[in-house]
Write a protein that holds these residues in place. Structure first.
Motif, mmCIF file in Angstrom:
data_model
loop_
_atom_site.group_PDB
_atom_site.id
_atom_site.type_symbol
_atom_site.label_atom_id
_atom_site.label_comp_id
_atom_site.label_asym_id
_atom_site.label_seq_id
_atom_site.Cartn_x
_atom_site.Cartn_y
_atom_site.Cartn_z
ATOM 1 N N THR A 1 -37.014 -16.743 25.353
ATOM 2 C CA THR A 1 -36.646 -16.970 26.739
ATOM 3 C C THR A 1 -37.286 -18.234 27.288
ATOM 4 O OG1 THR A 1 -36.538 -14.562 27.005
ATOM 5 C CG2 THR A 1 -36.503 -15.883 29.001
ATOM 6 N N ILE A 2 -38.534 -18.495 26.924
ATOM 7 C CA ILE A 2 -39.205 -19.707 27.397
ATOM 8 C C ILE A 2 -38.503 -20.957 26.878
ATOM 9 C CG2 ILE A 2 -41.333 -21.052 27.195
ATOM 10 C CD1 ILE A 2 -42.881 -18.447 27.328
ATOM 11 N N VAL A 3 -38.115 -20.944 25.608
ATOM 12 C CA VAL A 3 -37.408 -22.099 25.034
ATOM 13 C C VAL A 3 -36.098 -22.337 25.769
ATOM 14 C CG1 VAL A 3 -36.227 -22.944 22.976
ATOM 15 C CG2 VAL A 3 -38.488 -21.881 22.771
ATOM 16 N N TRP A 4 -35.343 -21.261 26.027
ATOM 17 C CA TRP A 4 -34.088 -21.419 26.752
ATOM 18 C C TRP A 4 -34.331 -21.848 28.198
ATOM 19 C CZ3 TRP A 4 -29.134 -21.911 25.645
ATOM 20 C CH2 TRP A 4 -28.693 -21.566 24.362
ATOM 21 N N PRO B 1 -32.371 -14.755 15.480
ATOM 22 C CA PRO B 1 -32.881 -14.579 16.854
ATOM 23 C C PRO B 1 -33.311 -13.159 17.185
ATOM 24 C CG PRO B 1 -30.896 -15.926 16.877
ATOM 25 C CD PRO B 1 -31.034 -15.383 15.490
ATOM 26 N N VAL B 2 -32.784 -12.165 16.463
ATOM 27 C CA VAL B 2 -33.139 -10.778 16.748
ATOM 28 C C VAL B 2 -34.623 -10.538 16.489
ATOM 29 C CG1 VAL B 2 -32.672 -8.367 16.148
ATOM 30 C CG2 VAL B 2 -30.803 -10.018 16.234
ATOM 31 N N VAL B 3 -35.172 -11.172 15.459
ATOM 32 C CA VAL B 3 -36.568 -10.947 15.085
ATOM 33 C C VAL B 3 -37.515 -11.930 15.760
ATOM 34 C CG1 VAL B 3 -35.910 -9.948 12.878
ATOM 35 C CG2 VAL B 3 -36.317 -12.398 13.031
ATOM 36 N N VAL B 4 -36.987 -12.872 16.523
ATOM 37 C CA VAL B 4 -37.830 -13.820 17.252
ATOM 38 C C VAL B 4 -38.400 -13.135 18.483
ATOM 39 C CG1 VAL B 4 -37.838 -15.999 18.527
ATOM 40 C CG2 VAL B 4 -36.555 -15.808 16.398
ATOM 41 N N SER B 5 -39.604 -13.495 18.864
ATOM 42 C CA SER B 5 -40.229 -12.941 20.060
ATOM 43 C C SER B 5 -39.346 -13.181 21.285
ATOM 44 C CB SER B 5 -41.607 -13.575 20.280
ATOM 45 O OG SER B 5 -42.115 -13.229 21.546
#
Length: 315
Positions: A143-146, A134-138
């Protein structure tokens, strides 16, 4: 009285010629090389750090209305408006709550995961990759997914419904909105602190644990008496990084809650954005940014000074 002739010959009158010292000596060439190497960093710091700080202070002394095209000097009126702002108290409380919650949960979970992954169990590489990914995810994509998962009819409530639990509207409840934002941010960045703690744990000498076992020390006592003191420099580093990051959160608030419900999740950075770019109070927004800078600087200096009391330093 005989007069003594003190005149000297032509050869003795001329001083010996000393060769001129070249300007580009090796020392000066080395200095120039060093300055050229640090020039991009110095120029970048001057243009993107020092100059913006000076401009922010200058803008805070003015009332700048972009729509009307006015730029009026108001002195310290923007600073006086801080004391009269009815929303500033709730904004500072939300900022403090978010920062405390994020720092506590992030550091505690990261240290727990690092200790578990340090046990040399099977599959630790896979779990390490999963927690760090998750650190390297945009940030915006994460945030949109959550945001979809935490909706009233989202995936989290759908999962709770399978076990007979009626989940709340996580992002619209005054008690659950801040908790939801904290959890989303913790899961996003816990992998970074976990890796730092794991690297620190691998540097602890194993013979210290062996000596402690011979003395009859329990695992918990070994953790508090050996592990924590020896990784305390890393704890200091991660705490400073996490505190500064918690005070600069913006995208999560803008995407998930837009500061609501009410002002329950309106942190200082988002409030600064509202004042400057939504209400076009650029002077007051600059004043709020100075308040944010002062808070970050004070907390960083405080943590750095407290290191003398609890951070272990090898001699």
């Amino acid at each position: 009285m005989t007069r003594t002739d003190t005149r000297v010959g032509p050869a003795e009158a001329r001083p010996a010629l000393v060769p001129a010292r070249p300007f580009w000596t090796s020392r000066r060439r080395d200095h120039l090389t060093g300055y050229l190497f640090i020039a991009p960093q110095l120029i970048g710091s001057a243009v993107f750090v020092i100059l913006p700080l000076i401009l922010v202070v200058w803008y805070s002394l003015h009332e700048w209305n972009v729509l009307a095209g006015t730029f009026e000097f108001v002195g310290t009126d923007n600073y006086a408006a801080l004391a009269e702002d009815p929303n500033l108290g709730s904004v500072l409380r939300a900022t403090g709550l978010f920062s405390v919650g994020l720092v506590v949960f992030n550091l505690a979970l990261a240290l727990l995961l690092a200790v578990l992954l340090h046990q040399k169990l099977r599959g630790t590489i896979v779990f390490r990759t999963l927690f760090f990914s998750p650190v390297v995810v945009s940030l915006v994509a994460w945030t949109i997914v959550w945001g979809f998962l935490l909706q009233d009819n989202g995936g989290v409530n759908g999962l709770l419904d399978t076990v007979g639990v009626d989940g709340p509207n996580w992002l619209r409840g005054e008690r659950t909105a801040m908790l939801s934002v904290i959890v989303v941010q913790v899961f996003k960045n816990v992998g970074l602190n976990m890796v730092l703690f794991l690297a620190a744990l691998q540097g602890v000498p194993g013979e210290l644990y062996e000596a402690a076992e011979v003395d009859g020390a329990s695992r918990m006592r070994q953790f508090w008496r050996i592990t924590v003191p020896l990784i305390s420099p890393t704890i200091l580093l991660t705490s400073i990084i996490t505190v500064v990051g918690s005070l600069q959160v913006f995208a999560q608030i803008a995407v998930l809650t837009q500061g609501g419900p009410g002002t329950s999740t309106t942190v200082l950075v988002y409030y600064l954005y509202q004042q400057a770019f939504q209400f076009h109070h650029f002077g007051y927004g600059a004043t709020l940014s100075i308040v944010l800078f002062a808070i970050v600087l004070a907390l960083t200096v405080l943590q750095w000074q407290m290191r003398k009391r609890w951070v272990f330093h090898e001699s």
